[in-house]
Structure formats: C-alpha cells, structure tokens
Design a protein around this motif. Structure first.
Motif, PDB file in Angstrom:
ATOM      1  N   GLY A  25      30.307  48.737 -66.356  1.00 16.49           N
ATOM      2  CA  GLY A  25      29.072  50.104 -66.661  1.00 16.49           C
ATOM      3  C   GLY A  25      28.632  50.982 -65.502  1.00 16.49           C
ATOM      4  O   GLY A  25      28.825  50.586 -64.775  1.00 16.49           O
ATOM      5  N   PHE A  26      28.272  51.544 -65.698  1.00 13.04           N
ATOM      6  CA  PHE A  26      27.876  52.154 -64.477  1.00 13.04           C
ATOM      7  C   PHE A  26      26.184  52.017 -64.415  1.00 13.04           C
ATOM      8  O   PHE A  26      25.905  52.719 -65.925  1.00 13.04           O
ATOM      9  CB  PHE A  26      27.388  54.002 -64.763  1.00 13.04           C
ATOM     10  N   TRP A  27      25.358  52.045 -63.574  1.00 14.38           N
ATOM     11  CA  TRP A  27      24.374  51.587 -63.447  1.00 14.38           C
ATOM     12  C   TRP A  27      23.516  51.990 -62.548  1.00 14.38           C
ATOM     13  O   TRP A  27      24.063  52.395 -61.435  1.00 14.38           O
ATOM     14  CB  TRP A  27      23.805  49.954 -63.510  1.00 14.38           C
ATOM     15  N   ARG A  28      22.110  51.912 -62.189  1.00 15.73           N
ATOM     16  CA  ARG A  28      21.311  52.326 -61.271  1.00 15.73           C
ATOM     17  C   ARG A  28      20.114  51.503 -60.792  1.00 15.73           C
ATOM     18  O   ARG A  28      20.147  49.982 -61.970  1.00 15.73           O
ATOM     19  CB  ARG A  28      21.154  53.651 -61.118  1.00 15.73           C
ATOM     20  N   ARG A  29      19.341  51.226 -60.023  1.00 10.03           N
ATOM     21  CA  ARG A  29      18.576  50.693 -59.483  1.00 10.03           C
ATOM     22  C   ARG A  29      18.197  50.987 -57.488  1.00 10.03           C
ATOM     23  O   ARG A  29      18.434  51.578 -56.986  1.00 10.03           O
ATOM     24  CB  ARG A  29      19.242  49.058 -58.825  1.00 10.03           C
ATOM     25  N   LYS A  30      16.558  50.836 -57.194  1.00 11.32           N
ATOM     26  CA  LYS A  30      16.615  51.066 -56.518  1.00 11.32           C
ATOM     27  C   LYS A  30      16.526  50.166 -55.881  1.00 11.32           C
ATOM     28  O   LYS A  30      16.601  48.803 -55.824  1.00 11.32           O
ATOM     29  CB  LYS A  30      14.491  51.540 -57.297  1.00 11.32           C
ATOM     30  N   VAL A  31      16.421  51.004 -54.351  1.00  9.53           N
ATOM     31  CA  VAL A  31      16.690  49.917 -53.007  1.00  9.53           C
ATOM     32  C   VAL A  31      15.365  48.878 -53.331  1.00  9.53           C
ATOM     33  O   VAL A  31      16.068  47.781 -52.810  1.00  9.53           O
ATOM     34  CB  VAL A  31      17.039  50.500 -51.837  1.00  9.53           C
ATOM     35  N   ARG A  32      14.316  49.695 -52.677  1.00 10.62           N
ATOM     36  CA  ARG A  32      13.425  48.380 -52.691  1.00 10.62           C
ATOM     37  C   ARG A  32      11.869  49.702 -53.140  1.00 10.62           C
ATOM     38  O   ARG A  32      12.510  50.629 -53.625  1.00 10.62           O
ATOM     39  CB  ARG A  32      12.873  48.954 -51.672  1.00 10.62           C
ATOM     40  N   ARG A  33      10.872  49.043 -53.161  1.00 10.86           N
ATOM     41  CA  ARG A  33      10.359  49.832 -54.336  1.00 10.86           C
ATOM     42  C   ARG A  33       9.411  51.184 -53.900  1.00 10.86           C
ATOM     43  O   ARG A  33       9.478  51.073 -51.964  1.00 10.86           O
ATOM     44  CB  ARG A  33       8.671  49.125 -54.780  1.00 10.86           C
ATOM     45  N   GLY A  34       9.708  52.195 -54.051  1.00 12.12           N
ATOM     46  CA  GLY A  34       9.179  53.722 -53.600  1.00 12.12           C
ATOM     47  C   GLY A  34      10.281  54.603 -52.506  1.00 12.12           C
ATOM     48  O   GLY A  34      10.810  54.812 -52.191  1.00 12.12           O
ATOM     49  N   GLY A  35      11.635  52.800 -53.177  1.00 13.25           N
ATOM     50  CA  GLY A  35      13.256  53.671 -52.432  1.00 13.25           C
ATOM     51  C   GLY A  35      14.100  54.526 -52.818  1.00 13.25           C
ATOM     52  O   GLY A  35      13.672  54.797 -54.983  1.00 13.25           O
ATOM     53  N   ARG A  36      15.232  55.346 -52.730  1.00 13.21           N
ATOM     54  CA  ARG A  36      15.904  55.701 -53.154  1.00 13.21           C
ATOM     55  C   ARG A  36      16.872  54.617 -54.233  1.00 13.21           C
ATOM     56  O   ARG A  36      16.318  53.293 -54.469  1.00 13.21           O
ATOM     57  CB  ARG A  36      17.048  56.467 -52.299  1.00 13.21           C
ATOM     58  N   PHE A  37      17.443  55.480 -55.430  1.00 17.67           N
ATOM     59  CA  PHE A  37      19.046  54.856 -55.789  1.00 17.67           C
ATOM     60  C   PHE A  37      19.819  54.734 -55.573  1.00 17.67           C
ATOM     61  O   PHE A  37      20.359  55.380 -55.228  1.00 17.67           O
ATOM     62  CB  PHE A  37      18.764  55.500 -57.763  1.00 17.67           C
ATOM     63  N   GLN A  38      20.244  53.352 -55.905  1.00 18.14           N
ATOM     64  CA  GLN A  38      21.990  53.063 -55.634  1.00 18.14           C
ATOM     65  C   GLN A  38      22.757  52.787 -57.164  1.00 18.14           C
ATOM     66  O   GLN A  38      22.200  52.479 -58.292  1.00 18.14           O
ATOM     67  CB  GLN A  38      22.271  51.836 -55.388  1.00 18.14           C
ATOM     68  N   ALA A  39      24.014  53.627 -56.952  1.00 16.33           N
ATOM     69  CA  ALA A  39      24.494  53.778 -57.986  1.00 16.33           C
ATOM     70  C   ALA A  39      25.318  53.138 -58.457  1.00 16.33           C
ATOM     71  O   ALA A  39      26.066  52.100 -57.141  1.00 16.33           O
ATOM     72  CB  ALA A  39      25.683  55.091 -58.127  1.00 16.33           C
ATOM     73  N   ILE A  40      25.972  52.219 -58.773  1.00 14.43           N
ATOM     74  CA  ILE A  40      26.253  50.972 -59.470  1.00 14.43           C
ATOM     75  C   ILE A  40      27.385  50.697 -60.706  1.00 14.43           C
ATOM     76  O   ILE A  40      27.492  51.477 -61.848  1.00 14.43           O
ATOM     77  CB  ILE A  40      25.824  49.806 -59.668  1.00 14.43           C
TER      78      ILE A  40
END
Length: 128
Positions: A25-40
């Motif tokens: 699937g297609f997901w996203r997560r924060k790199v760190r708190r307050g950081g940017r999202f990563q596309a997965i």
C-alpha cells in the motif's frame, strides 16, 4: 488474501496500520516529532515485498511500523512530484514551508492586537 486489503481498510476507516506484519500500500510517517512526512510505498516484486521511502528503496524491517498512516495512491504520487505533502509544514531541506512562514509572520500582529493574551483586548472594545 489480497496483499492490499489491510491498506484499503486503513484508508477506508482512516485508522493507522494496526499490524506488525508489513503489507502492500501507500503510507506516510513523520520523520520525527515536528518533522516532515515521508512517503512510503510497499509493493510486491518477484514474490518479495519491496519498500520505497521518498524514492529510495529501504529496509522494510526498519521502515514498517504499526502506526503508519494510509494514504491514497494519488496523494502518494502528488507528494512525490511536489517533494512534500500538502499538509506538511516542514520542507524536505528542513526549512519552514511558505504556508508556515506566512503564519509565523502574522503572529506578532495577532499578539499585539490581543494585548499579548491571544484574545481580543476588552479595553479596546474587543470581546474576551
């Protein structure tokens, strides 16, 4: 079972991934708190699961988390094309996005108009 089933369910219910077992699937997560999202993106190639994070193949073991946020394929592709998610406030280089810089520029004016309280100043005829 369809390898995209869990992703589709997470997308439909707007719930994060709830399994320790990686799934396509297609997901996203924060790199760190307050950081940017990563596309997965997680997909099957030659019978194996492959993980791509921000256009680079990555270890699925290190990337997968039961708290990833499901996103549509369209959102994934748009984020990859633009280099960030539209609701992301931190750019890829770590700088503030234009939207956030514009908000920050207005803050001193709001503070001044509200007498530093964040609410209208009753003395100036505003409401509290």
């Amino acid at each position: 079972m369809d390898r995209y089933f869990h992703w589709a369910e997470c997308l439909r219910t707007r719930q994060p991934a709830t399994t320790d077992e990686p799934c396509c699937g297609f997901w996203r997560r924060k790199v760190r708190r307050g950081g940017r999202f990563q596309a997965i993106a997680v997909f099957e190639r030659d019978g194996d699961l492959v993980c791509v994070v921000d256009d680079r193949e990555a270890s699925l073991t290190w990337t997968w988390s039961p708290f990833l946020e499901a996103i549509s394929e369209e959102t994934y592709r748009l984020a990859r094309a633009e280099g960030r998610f539209r609701d992301d406030l931190v750019a890829r280089d770590g700088s503030l996005t234009t939207e956030l810089r514009d908000c920050v520029a207005v803050l001193p004016i709001v503070k001044e108009q509200t007498n530093g309280t964040g609410r209208d100043d009753p003395a100036s005829g505003g409401q509290s």
